[in-house]
Design a protein around this motif. Structure first.
Motif, PDB file in Angstrom:
ATOM      1  N   PHE A   1     -50.738  16.583 -26.494  1.00  0.00           N
ATOM      2  CA  PHE A   1     -50.554  15.390 -27.323  1.00  0.00           C
ATOM      3  C   PHE A   1     -50.331  15.771 -28.784  1.00  0.00           C
ATOM      4  O   PHE A   1     -49.504  15.156 -29.477  1.00  0.00           O
ATOM      5  N   VAL A   2     -51.049  16.767 -29.268  1.00  0.00           N
ATOM      6  CA  VAL A   2     -50.843  17.212 -30.654  1.00  0.00           C
ATOM      7  C   VAL A   2     -49.394  17.641 -30.841  1.00  0.00           C
ATOM      8  O   VAL A   2     -48.726  17.262 -31.817  1.00  0.00           O
ATOM      9  N   TYR A   3     -48.878  18.414 -29.906  1.00  0.00           N
ATOM     10  CA  TYR A   3     -47.480  18.859 -29.960  1.00  0.00           C
ATOM     11  C   TYR A   3     -46.518  17.674 -29.858  1.00  0.00           C
ATOM     12  O   TYR A   3     -45.570  17.559 -30.647  1.00  0.00           O
ATOM     13  N   SER A   4     -46.773  16.807 -28.895  1.00  0.00           N
ATOM     14  CA  SER A   4     -45.865  15.678 -28.666  1.00  0.00           C
ATOM     15  C   SER A   4     -45.792  14.769 -29.881  1.00  0.00           C
ATOM     16  O   SER A   4     -44.708  14.278 -30.244  1.00  0.00           O
ATOM     17  N   TRP A   5     -46.923  14.529 -30.525  1.00  0.00           N
ATOM     18  CA  TRP A   5     -46.940  13.628 -31.673  1.00  0.00           C
ATOM     19  C   TRP A   5     -46.420  14.309 -32.938  1.00  0.00           C
ATOM     20  O   TRP A   5     -45.906  13.636 -33.832  1.00  0.00           O
ATOM     21  N   GLU A   6     -46.527  15.627 -32.999  1.00  0.00           N
ATOM     22  CA  GLU A   6     -45.884  16.342 -34.099  1.00  0.00           C
ATOM     23  C   GLU A   6     -44.366  16.203 -33.975  1.00  0.00           C
ATOM     24  O   GLU A   6     -43.663  16.037 -34.979  1.00  0.00           O
ATOM     25  N   ARG A   7     -43.865  16.270 -32.750  1.00  0.00           N
ATOM     26  CA  ARG A   7     -42.429  16.025 -32.541  1.00  0.00           C
ATOM     27  C   ARG A   7     -42.063  14.620 -33.015  1.00  0.00           C
ATOM     28  O   ARG A   7     -41.023  14.427 -33.657  1.00  0.00           O
ATOM     29  N   LEU A   8     -42.890  13.635 -32.666  1.00  0.00           N
ATOM     30  CA  LEU A   8     -42.622  12.263 -33.068  1.00  0.00           C
ATOM     31  C   LEU A   8     -42.518  12.154 -34.587  1.00  0.00           C
ATOM     32  O   LEU A   8     -41.657  11.445 -35.113  1.00  0.00           O
ATOM     33  N   ALA A   9     -43.363  12.865 -35.307  1.00  0.00           N
ATOM     34  CA  ALA A   9     -43.387  12.788 -36.764  1.00  0.00           C
ATOM     35  C   ALA A   9     -42.344  13.675 -37.430  1.00  0.00           C
ATOM     36  O   ALA A   9     -41.778  13.302 -38.465  1.00  0.00           O
ATOM     37  N   ALA A  10     -42.077  14.854 -36.854  1.00  0.00           N
ATOM     38  CA  ALA A  10     -41.345  15.877 -37.597  1.00  0.00           C
ATOM     39  C   ALA A  10     -39.990  16.255 -37.031  1.00  0.00           C
ATOM     40  O   ALA A  10     -39.156  16.807 -37.754  1.00  0.00           O
ATOM     41  N   SER A  11     -39.739  16.026 -35.754  1.00  0.00           N
ATOM     42  CA  SER A  11     -38.495  16.493 -35.160  1.00  0.00           C
ATOM     43  C   SER A  11     -37.288  15.759 -35.717  1.00  0.00           C
ATOM     44  O   SER A  11     -37.325  14.542 -35.935  1.00  0.00           O
ATOM     45  N   ASP A  12     -36.196  16.480 -35.896  1.00  0.00           N
ATOM     46  CA  ASP A  12     -34.940  15.848 -36.280  1.00  0.00           C
ATOM     47  C   ASP A  12     -34.417  14.932 -35.179  1.00  0.00           C
ATOM     48  O   ASP A  12     -33.540  14.098 -35.430  1.00  0.00           O
ATOM     49  N   ASN A  13     -34.935  15.094 -33.972  1.00  0.00           N
ATOM     50  CA  ASN A  13     -34.517  14.243 -32.864  1.00  0.00           C
ATOM     51  C   ASN A  13     -35.294  12.928 -32.795  1.00  0.00           C
ATOM     52  O   ASN A  13     -34.973  12.058 -31.989  1.00  0.00           O
ATOM     53  N   SER A  14     -36.318  12.800 -33.628  1.00  0.00           N
ATOM     54  CA  SER A  14     -37.158  11.600 -33.560  1.00  0.00           C
ATOM     55  C   SER A  14     -36.519  10.420 -34.270  1.00  0.00           C
ATOM     56  O   SER A  14     -36.098  10.525 -35.428  1.00  0.00           O
ATOM     57  N   ASN A  15     -36.467   9.293 -33.579  1.00  0.00           N
ATOM     58  CA  ASN A  15     -36.040   8.038 -34.176  1.00  0.00           C
ATOM     59  C   ASN A  15     -37.198   7.064 -34.354  1.00  0.00           C
ATOM     60  O   ASN A  15     -36.985   5.885 -34.632  1.00  0.00           O
ATOM     61  N   ARG A  16     -38.433   7.567 -34.182  1.00  0.00           N
ATOM     62  CA  ARG A  16     -39.609   6.696 -34.237  1.00  0.00           C
ATOM     63  C   ARG A  16     -40.702   7.253 -35.139  1.00  0.00           C
ATOM     64  O   ARG A  16     -41.874   6.919 -34.967  1.00  0.00           O
ATOM     65  N   ALA A  17     -40.349   8.080 -36.107  1.00  0.00           N
ATOM     66  CA  ALA A  17     -41.366   8.707 -36.939  1.00  0.00           C
ATOM     67  C   ALA A  17     -42.240   7.680 -37.644  1.00  0.00           C
ATOM     68  O   ALA A  17     -43.441   7.890 -37.839  1.00  0.00           O
ATOM     69  N   TYR A  18     -41.655   6.551 -37.998  1.00  0.00           N
ATOM     70  CA  TYR A  18     -42.440   5.563 -38.742  1.00  0.00           C
ATOM     71  C   TYR A  18     -43.563   4.974 -37.901  1.00  0.00           C
ATOM     72  O   TYR A  18     -44.548   4.479 -38.425  1.00  0.00           O
ATOM     73  N   PHE A  19     -43.424   5.013 -36.555  1.00  0.00           N
ATOM     74  CA  PHE A  19     -44.506   4.517 -35.709  1.00  0.00           C
ATOM     75  C   PHE A  19     -45.825   5.198 -36.038  1.00  0.00           C
ATOM     76  O   PHE A  19     -46.855   4.567 -36.195  1.00  0.00           O
ATOM     77  N   ILE A  20     -45.781   6.517 -36.120  1.00  0.00           N
ATOM     78  CA  ILE A  20     -47.011   7.285 -36.290  1.00  0.00           C
ATOM     79  C   ILE A  20     -47.379   7.451 -37.756  1.00  0.00           C
ATOM     80  O   ILE A  20     -48.556   7.472 -38.113  1.00  0.00           O
ATOM     81  N   LEU A  21     -46.373   7.535 -38.633  1.00  0.00           N
ATOM     82  CA  LEU A  21     -46.644   7.800 -40.044  1.00  0.00           C
ATOM     83  C   LEU A  21     -46.922   6.525 -40.837  1.00  0.00           C
ATOM     84  O   LEU A  21     -47.803   6.508 -41.701  1.00  0.00           O
ATOM     85  N   ASP A  22     -46.179   5.473 -40.539  1.00  0.00           N
ATOM     86  CA  ASP A  22     -46.273   4.248 -41.334  1.00  0.00           C
ATOM     87  C   ASP A  22     -47.054   3.148 -40.627  1.00  0.00           C
ATOM     88  O   ASP A  22     -48.037   2.640 -41.152  1.00  0.00           O
ATOM     89  N   SER A  23     -46.613   2.768 -39.427  1.00  0.00           N
ATOM     90  CA  SER A  23     -47.244   1.641 -38.741  1.00  0.00           C
ATOM     91  C   SER A  23     -48.679   1.962 -38.357  1.00  0.00           C
ATOM     92  O   SER A  23     -49.607   1.249 -38.740  1.00  0.00           O
ATOM     93  N   MET A  24     -48.867   3.027 -37.579  1.00  0.00           N
ATOM     94  CA  MET A  24     -50.221   3.400 -37.198  1.00  0.00           C
ATOM     95  C   MET A  24     -50.934   4.093 -38.357  1.00  0.00           C
ATOM     96  O   MET A  24     -52.143   3.968 -38.511  1.00  0.00           O
ATOM     97  N   GLY A  25     -50.176   4.793 -39.167  1.00  0.00           N
ATOM     98  CA  GLY A  25     -50.734   5.379 -40.389  1.00  0.00           C
ATOM     99  C   GLY A  25     -51.658   6.546 -40.157  1.00  0.00           C
ATOM    100  O   GLY A  25     -52.734   6.636 -40.777  1.00  0.00           O
ATOM    101  N   VAL A  26     -51.264   7.498 -39.300  1.00  0.00           N
ATOM    102  CA  VAL A  26     -52.058   8.708 -39.124  1.00  0.00           C
ATOM    103  C   VAL A  26     -52.052   9.503 -40.432  1.00  0.00           C
ATOM    104  O   VAL A  26     -51.024   9.625 -41.105  1.00  0.00           O
ATOM    105  N   GLN A  27     -53.208  10.009 -40.812  1.00  0.00           N
ATOM    106  CA  GLN A  27     -53.311  10.782 -42.043  1.00  0.00           C
ATOM    107  C   GLN A  27     -52.342  11.974 -42.000  1.00  0.00           C
ATOM    108  O   GLN A  27     -52.204  12.641 -40.988  1.00  0.00           O
ATOM    109  N   HIS A  28     -51.669  12.192 -43.134  1.00  0.00           N
ATOM    110  CA  HIS A  28     -50.727  13.310 -43.219  1.00  0.00           C
ATOM    111  C   HIS A  28     -50.406  13.560 -44.692  1.00  0.00           C
ATOM    112  O   HIS A  28     -50.740  12.746 -45.560  1.00  0.00           O
TER     113      HIS A  28
END
Length: 617
Positions: free
Chosen positions: A144-171
């Motif tokens: 999960f740590v790897y999968s969610w890092e992809r969500l936040a950081a991968s150039d292939n991610s189109n949903r980074a705001y889900f984890i960074l903005d909407s849910m607001g995981v510390q970063h």
């Protein structure tokens, strides 16, 4: 590195010729608007493993292939997919911590065995179930740590705001304000314990975690983030070998033709009843209709052009407002199971305020009769829309939605007001010799085209010359991002079932086409108006009161209504309708009825078919 405001974060909907309008999914009316699925997010129930209908286990036929119809699929990477066609397949292959059971609005545990929070709801600790991926690897917290890092950081991610903005995981962020890779406050305490730390409470955290963007992938499966070389090339993973922990494994995808998944026998719950699920990709409504008549699809919808309301028979209404009965006979003589399902979505006309002045926007609102569109264009298959927030999740529910619209909607509730449209234009200096010219752009859809023609014919009397153009969906989005639209059509299906998911579309800073990721292409942020200020302040009130408490909810509810009224004042979006799903299936198919989150959130591990069901040749 991915911008947290990725433009592709949206779950825009295309309406073609289907029930709510087509690759469209949709919303609802009636009741008190409060869904009561069971189990709910609050009781933390588990995914249901027993038959969901009235059948006993001994009556269920195991095996066979479920035949479905889909539109164009683009990817099987959960963090890249932004279209419902891809999502329908991804939902079968990948599991997340939580899940919307049968597409209902209350979430239950999926890969999570249990969870707890701290007192201020900023830390969630999950204990994982004993589960395996399709490659045989155990599912661990590190995955999960790897999968969610992809969500936040991968150039292939189109949903980074889900984890960074909407849910607001510390970063942490870079000097440019983008996500600093490797800084997510997601910790694998041990193999089976995952800890999530948020900047502040977010009332919809568990609902957000049910979204497949948060699904688990085997750690290091692809190397598109720092620290990983990848076990396979990205293209292989995204198109021909996606590996998840869901009830079905990926089998084959013939682009433009179809895709198939097959049962995973080591699934962490009881394995699927079906051997496989197959989707035929058919974009043309007439071809889709004929495919159904030939009994090549088990579950389907009927294009509006072929739909006859007189063939609907309602036999009962269940406890969450779904009307259940039959439809038929079809052209082939069969009468099929039918349901009318409230779904959480919204559709609208939108305006680029840089190109379309307020009097013109108001005139369009005066010329729009939502009830007429619902009944005449869609044959009663959608619900009239006056708010951006669908009735099911509107503060106070469906009754409050209707009361507020009836008493306060300023452009005519269920009526056309062409005299007012003409007057507001003439007050702004327009007239027979000074008409406003505007282009109305819609994606490929007979229903949107019909509505556009109705508006065009009416607006001529209000000194507006409106031309109509049709654009492919992707082209419309690209032009919108570049600020090259005047008036256009789009829709939105819930990422999570709360008003802020919809009202973020009119948060003024997220409407700016000069930024990297506008949610709508309206440039309201550039408008100097009190309504714009009210909307901005109201949404910031929402962002500052995100706790899952009654007092915070009351504060958010007041802000939600303020935003709806601000949109009415400046006419940024003209809310048009909320869709209503109308799933149908032949009687040899036994499939749980989907809920308000729509059929794209459905898993098919509890679907089954009679042994003598026709096979698709």
């Amino acid at each position: 590195m991915t911008d947290s405001n990725s433009v592709s974060r949206r779950r825009f909907l295309q309406a073609t010729g289907g029930a709510a309008g087509a690759a469209a999914l949709a919303g609802c009316t009636g009741g008190d608007g409060t869904p009561t699925p069971s189990p709910t997010e609050d009781d933390g129930g588990d995914m249901e493993e027993s038959p969901t209908a009235t059948e006993t286990e001994s009556e269920i036929n195991k095996g066979g292939q479920l035949e479905l119809i889909n539109s164009t699929i683009t990817t099987f990477d959960p963090i890249k997919a932004t279209d419902t066609a891809s999502g329908r397949v991804i939902q079968q292959v990948f599991d997340a911590l939580m899940n919307y059971p049968n597409g209902q609005t209350g979430v239950v545990k999926q890969l999570a065995d249990s969870y707890e929070t701290n007192d201020d709801f900023t830390t969630y600790t999950f204990t994982l179930k004993d589960a395996t991926f399709h490659n045989g690897d155990s599912v661990t917290a590190s995955d999960f740590v790897y999968s969610w890092e992809r969500l936040a950081a991968s150039d292939n991610s189109n949903r980074a705001y889900f984890i960074l903005d909407s849910m607001g995981v510390q970063h942490e962020t870079t000097e440019e304000g983008t996500y600093e890779s490797g800084t997510l406050a997601i910790n694998a305490v041990d193999d089976s314990t995952l800890e999530i730390n948020l900047e502040q409470a977010f009332a919809s955290t568990l609902s957000m975690l049910a979204y497949t963007s948060f699904a688990a992938l085997p750690e290091g499966i692809v190397g598109d983030i720092q620290g990983y070389d990848g076990e396979m090339e990205y293209q292989e993973f995204a198109t021909s070998n996606p590996i998840g922990a869901g009830p079905f494994t990926f089998d084959v995808w013939n682009q433009g033709e179809g895709a198939r998944v097959t049962r995973y026998d080591d699934y962490h719950m009881e394995p699927a009843y079906l051997d496989s699920v197959h989707w035929a990709v058919i974009e043309d409504p007439n071809a889709s209709y004929q495919y159904v008549q030939n009994k090549n699809a088990d579950k389907f919808g009927i294009p509006t052009s072929k739909y006859d309301p007189g063939k609907v028979t309602i036999e009962r209404t269940d406890d969450i407002g779904r009307k259940i009965g039959t439809y038929g006979p079809l052209q082939n003589g069969e009468t099929v199971s039918y349901a009318r399902v409230p779904e959480v979505s919204t559709y609208y006309f939108a305006f680029n305020t840089q190109n379309v002045p307020k009097p013109v926007r108001q005139a369009v609102a005066y010329a729009t009769n939502q009830q007429e569109f619902a009944n005449q264009v869609f044959k009663g298959r959608v619900a009239p829309g006056y708010h951006l927030t669908p009735p099911l999740i509107y503060p106070g529910g469906g009754n409050a939605y209707t009361e507020h619209a009836e008493s306060s909607y300023p452009y005519g509730y269920n009526q056309v007001q062409l005299d007012q449209a003409k007057q507001v234009m003439e007050d702004a200096g327009y007239g027979p010799d000074n008409q406003f010219e505007m282009t109305f752009t819609h994606y490929v859809s007979d229903t949107w085209n019909q509505m556009a023609q109705i508006l065009r014919d009416r607006l001529g009397a209000a000194h507006i010359q409106m031309s109509i153009e049709q654009a492919e969906f992707s082209t419309l989005l690209q032009r919108g991002r570049n600020g090259n639209l005047e008036a256009y059509t789009l829709g939105w299906i819930a990422d999570w079932p709360a008003p802020d998911n919809f009202l973020q579309l009119i948060y003024p800073p997220r409407t700016d086409t000069s930024s990297s990721g506008p949610l709508t292409y309206t440039n309201w942020d550039d408008v100097d108006s009190q309504a714009k200020t009210n909307a901005k302040e109201a949404f910031e009130t929402v962002l500052n009161n995100r706790q899952p408490t009654e007092s915070a909810q009351e504060t958010r509810n007041e802000a939600y209504v303020t935003m709806e009224e601000a949109n009415w004042e400046d006419v940024i979006l003209v809310n048009t309708f909320h869709g209503v799903g109308e799933p149908m299936h032949y009687d040899w198919t036994h499939i749980p009825l989907h809920g308000a989150m729509g059929p794209s959130r459905m898993m098919h591990h509890r679907t089954w078919k009679d042994a003598d069901a026709p096979t698709n040749n």
